[in-house]
Design a protein around this motif. Structure first.
Motif, short mmCIF file in Angstrom:
data_model
loop_
_atom_site.label_atom_id
_atom_site.label_comp_id
_atom_site.label_asym_id
_atom_site.label_seq_id
_atom_site.Cartn_x
_atom_site.Cartn_y
_atom_site.Cartn_z
N ALA A 147 -71.93 42.00 2.19
CA ALA A 147 -70.93 40.94 2.34
C ALA A 147 -70.80 40.13 1.05
CB ALA A 147 -71.31 40.03 3.51
N VAL A 148 -71.91 39.86 0.40
CA VAL A 148 -71.87 39.14 -0.88
C VAL A 148 -71.13 39.97 -1.92
CG1 VAL A 148 -73.29 38.25 -2.77
CG2 VAL A 148 -73.91 37.74 -0.40
N LYS A 180 -68.87 42.23 -1.39
CA LYS A 180 -67.45 42.26 -1.04
C LYS A 180 -66.77 40.91 -1.35
CE LYS A 180 -66.63 46.37 0.41
NZ LYS A 180 -65.58 47.17 -0.21
N THR A 181 -67.52 39.83 -1.25
CA THR A 181 -66.97 38.53 -1.62
C THR A 181 -66.70 38.49 -3.11
OG1 THR A 181 -68.17 37.47 0.19
CG2 THR A 181 -67.36 36.03 -1.55
N GLY A 196 -63.73 40.57 -3.79
CA GLY A 196 -62.52 39.87 -3.39
C GLY A 196 -62.03 38.89 -4.45
N ARG A 197 -62.97 38.25 -5.12
CA ARG A 197 -62.60 37.32 -6.21
C ARG A 197 -61.93 38.09 -7.34
NH1 ARG A 197 -68.44 34.56 -5.93
NH2 ARG A 197 -68.11 33.47 -3.95
N GLN A 250 -67.46 32.09 3.79
CA GLN A 250 -66.79 33.18 3.07
C GLN A 250 -67.63 34.46 3.13
OE1 GLN A 250 -66.25 32.59 -1.23
NE2 GLN A 250 -64.04 32.76 -0.87
N TYR A 251 -68.94 34.33 2.95
CA TYR A 251 -69.83 35.49 3.03
C TYR A 251 -69.82 36.07 4.44
CZ TYR A 251 -71.80 34.12 -1.51
OH TYR A 251 -71.98 33.81 -2.83
N LYS A 299 -67.50 35.80 6.73
CA LYS A 299 -66.19 36.40 7.00
C LYS A 299 -66.14 37.82 6.44
CE LYS A 299 -61.31 35.80 5.90
NZ LYS A 299 -60.34 35.05 5.09
N ASN A 300 -66.67 38.01 5.24
CA ASN A 300 -66.69 39.35 4.66
C ASN A 300 -67.66 40.26 5.39
OD1 ASN A 300 -64.84 39.72 2.35
ND2 ASN A 300 -65.82 37.85 1.67
#
Length: 126
Positions: free
Chosen positions: A54-55, A57-58, A61-62, A102-103, A105-106
């Motif tokens: 998840a981190v 992917k965050t 995403g940025r 945010q983490y 959510k991902n």
């Protein structure tokens, strides 16, 4: 080649690298399911790997957000300042609970979440 073109190439390369890293995390999760004999340890490791993906992917995403800004600038020929990934991110960076949200959510995105509950069930059943 102008600065926006160079930035796009660098960002796209790193965006794809994060995808490969996420796949690597999934493969390690599968290996943990098979190789870790203690169920509690295996479940904890799977949860940790899920959060790690998840981190990743965050972060990816940025990069994707910045890629969209660069692409819009390239398409319109407009005034988009090159090489502003971190400055733009810092200006809108969530703090504390917003960053954790945010983490999480991902972590719940189907492409991230799908294998982990299944692997966790497999650990418990076997």
């Amino acid at each position: 080649m102008n600065a926006l073109h160079q930035e796009w190439l660098a960002l796209q390369s790193q965006h794809e690298r994060y995808e490969a890293l996420a796949l690597g995390v999934k493969l390690v999760a599968f290996a943990a399911t098979v190789l870790v004999p203690d169920n509690t340890l295996a479940l904890a490791l799977l949860a940790l790997l899920w959060l790690q993906e998840a981190v990743l992917k965050t972060f990816q995403g940025r990069l994707g957000d910045r890629l969209l800004v660069v692409e819009a600038g390239l398409k319109s020929g407009g005034e988009v300042a090159a090489m502003q990934l971190h400055s733009d991110w810092l200006a809108s960076r969530p703090r504390g609970a917003g960053l954790v949200a945010q983490y999480l959510k991902n972590a719940l995105r189907p492409t991230v979440a799908l294998p982990y509950p299944l692997l966790m069930i497999l650990v418990v059943v076997i």
